[in-house]
Design a protein around this motif. Sequence first.
Motif, short mmCIF file in Angstrom:
data_model
loop_
_atom_site.label_atom_id
_atom_site.label_comp_id
_atom_site.label_asym_id
_atom_site.label_seq_id
_atom_site.Cartn_x
_atom_site.Cartn_y
_atom_site.Cartn_z
N GLU A 1 -93.70 36.19 -11.42
CA GLU A 1 -94.26 34.98 -12.09
C GLU A 1 -93.13 34.52 -12.06
OE1 GLU A 1 -97.30 36.59 -15.19
OE2 GLU A 1 -98.19 38.00 -13.91
N LEU A 2 -92.14 35.26 -11.52
CA LEU A 2 -90.81 34.37 -11.84
C LEU A 2 -89.97 35.86 -13.28
CD1 LEU A 2 -90.33 31.17 -10.76
CD2 LEU A 2 -90.77 33.63 -9.06
N TYR A 3 -90.18 36.59 -12.80
CA TYR A 3 -89.42 37.51 -14.13
C TYR A 3 -88.88 38.21 -12.94
CZ TYR A 3 -92.60 36.29 -18.45
OH TYR A 3 -93.68 36.33 -18.93
N ARG A 4 -87.36 38.44 -13.95
CA ARG A 4 -86.06 39.24 -12.99
C ARG A 4 -86.21 40.30 -13.80
NH1 ARG A 4 -81.65 38.73 -16.48
NH2 ARG A 4 -80.10 39.19 -13.92
N LEU A 5 -84.93 40.98 -12.45
CA LEU A 5 -84.63 42.72 -12.85
C LEU A 5 -83.12 42.49 -13.17
CD1 LEU A 5 -85.15 45.76 -14.21
CD2 LEU A 5 -85.33 45.86 -11.99
N GLY A 6 -82.64 42.22 -14.28
CA GLY A 6 -80.82 42.50 -13.56
C GLY A 6 -80.53 43.90 -13.57
N TYR A 7 -79.40 44.23 -14.18
CA TYR A 7 -78.74 45.39 -14.48
C TYR A 7 -78.51 46.19 -15.51
CZ TYR A 7 -76.09 43.80 -9.72
OH TYR A 7 -75.56 42.94 -8.89
N GLY A 8 -79.00 45.69 -17.04
CA GLY A 8 -79.51 46.47 -17.56
C GLY A 8 -79.10 46.08 -18.94
N GLY A 9 -77.82 44.99 -18.81
CA GLY A 9 -76.62 44.75 -19.90
C GLY A 9 -78.18 43.54 -20.98
N GLY A 10 -78.90 43.29 -20.21
CA GLY A 10 -79.29 42.26 -20.89
C GLY A 10 -78.66 41.15 -21.48
N TYR A 11 -77.76 40.70 -20.34
CA TYR A 11 -76.66 39.22 -20.93
C TYR A 11 -77.68 37.95 -20.05
CZ TYR A 11 -73.55 42.97 -20.57
OH TYR A 11 -71.89 43.64 -20.75
N TYR A 12 -78.32 38.06 -19.31
CA TYR A 12 -78.87 36.76 -19.08
C TYR A 12 -80.36 36.58 -19.92
CZ TYR A 12 -75.31 35.63 -15.48
OH TYR A 12 -74.34 34.70 -14.46
N ASP A 13 -80.79 37.52 -20.02
CA ASP A 13 -82.38 37.02 -21.24
C ASP A 13 -81.64 36.83 -22.82
OD1 ASP A 13 -84.24 38.05 -19.65
OD2 ASP A 13 -83.35 40.61 -19.88
N ARG A 14 -80.70 37.01 -22.87
CA ARG A 14 -79.67 36.72 -24.39
C ARG A 14 -80.20 35.12 -23.65
NH1 ARG A 14 -78.72 41.51 -24.81
NH2 ARG A 14 -75.92 41.11 -24.06
N LEU A 15 -78.16 34.73 -22.66
CA LEU A 15 -78.13 33.78 -22.29
C LEU A 15 -79.69 32.76 -22.02
CD1 LEU A 15 -76.40 31.49 -22.20
CD2 LEU A 15 -76.07 32.52 -19.46
N LEU A 16 -80.30 32.68 -21.73
CA LEU A 16 -82.04 31.69 -21.51
C LEU A 16 -82.19 31.76 -22.54
CD1 LEU A 16 -82.14 32.80 -17.76
CD2 LEU A 16 -81.19 31.13 -18.40
N ALA A 17 -82.31 32.80 -23.68
CA ALA A 17 -83.31 32.36 -24.82
C ALA A 17 -82.15 31.91 -25.73
CB ALA A 17 -83.43 34.46 -25.44
N ARG B 1 -91.94 44.76 -17.78
CA ARG B 1 -91.63 43.87 -18.49
C ARG B 1 -91.61 44.49 -19.92
NH1 ARG B 1 -95.51 39.51 -16.86
NH2 ARG B 1 -95.00 39.28 -14.20
N GLU B 2 -90.63 43.97 -20.09
CA GLU B 2 -90.55 44.17 -22.80
C GLU B 2 -90.15 42.38 -22.55
OE1 GLU B 2 -87.67 47.52 -22.52
OE2 GLU B 2 -86.68 46.25 -21.57
N ALA B 3 -90.57 42.52 -24.70
CA ALA B 3 -90.65 41.58 -24.96
C ALA B 3 -89.09 40.24 -24.58
CB ALA B 3 -91.00 41.57 -26.41
N HIS B 4 -88.20 40.80 -24.22
CA HIS B 4 -87.49 40.33 -24.60
C HIS B 4 -87.05 39.62 -22.74
CE1 HIS B 4 -85.12 43.93 -23.96
NE2 HIS B 4 -84.86 43.12 -22.75
N ASP B 5 -87.61 39.83 -22.09
CA ASP B 5 -87.50 39.61 -20.48
C ASP B 5 -87.99 37.98 -20.45
OD1 ASP B 5 -86.35 42.29 -19.36
OD2 ASP B 5 -88.76 42.12 -18.91
N ARG B 6 -87.05 37.00 -19.74
CA ARG B 6 -87.39 35.94 -19.79
C ARG B 6 -87.38 35.24 -18.08
NH1 ARG B 6 -88.22 33.98 -24.32
NH2 ARG B 6 -86.16 34.71 -25.80
N GLN B 7 -88.89 34.35 -17.88
CA GLN B 7 -88.73 33.99 -17.36
C GLN B 7 -88.06 33.08 -16.36
OE1 GLN B 7 -93.28 32.60 -17.96
NE2 GLN B 7 -93.56 33.11 -15.47
#
Length: 189
Positions: A132-148, A169-175
Motif C-alpha cells: 500500500e506504499l507505506y514506508r518504514l524508515g530509521y525511526g526518527g520520523g523525519y520524512y513522515d513530518r516532512l511529507l505531512a 502502522r501508526e497514525a503519523h505514518d504517511r503513504q
Amino acid sequence: MIDIAAQKTALRARMIVQRDRLSDREWRSARICELVRSLPLFITARAIHCYIPIRSEVDTRPLIAAALAAGKAVAVPVVGSQQQLSHSWIKSLARDEWEPGRFGTLQPRSMIPAQPGEWSLTIVPLVAFDRELYRLGYGGGYYDRLLATAPTIAIGVAFTVQEVARLPREAHDRQLDLVVCEDGLRRRS
C-alpha cells in the motif's frame, strides 16, 4: 495490546541486514535511478528534494547529478543538532562541497536554505515498504513530518528485497505516491 514500535524496531533490524547482504547494489541503484529519470514527474519537475545515501541505501547520486545537469534545482535534507530536519539547495556533488553530518550523512558545507513547497518532487529513502506504499524508515520520523507538511509528490526508492506484504502502522505514518525498484514501479492501488 500490540506494541507497534517494537514490531517496527524488529522489522527494521531484519530489513537492514537483508539490504546489507544484497549483491549487485551498484547495478540495482543505477537501474532505479534510470527508472526515476524516465518518469514524467521527474522530467517535468523544476526542483526536487533527494537524500544523500548512507549505508546500503539506494545510491541516488547519479539521479542528483542528472537533475543538476538538466538544470533542475536540487535540495537535500540536513539533520541539525536538535534532530530537526532542514533542507539546503546544492550546486554540485563535488567532494569539497560536502562535510560529514549527523548519522553518517553528508551535508553541504554551505547551507542555502530550502523550504518545503519550493520543490515538487521528493525522493524518499526507506528501510522497507509495503504493497500500500507505506514506508518504514530509521525511526526518527523525519520524512513522515516532512511529507505531512510539504505539498510534494513522494517517490520512495528501494531494492525489491525491501518490499513486505504489510508494515505495522501508526497514525503519523504517511503513504508514498510511488515506489521505484530495480524491477519496476509500485503504484498505489
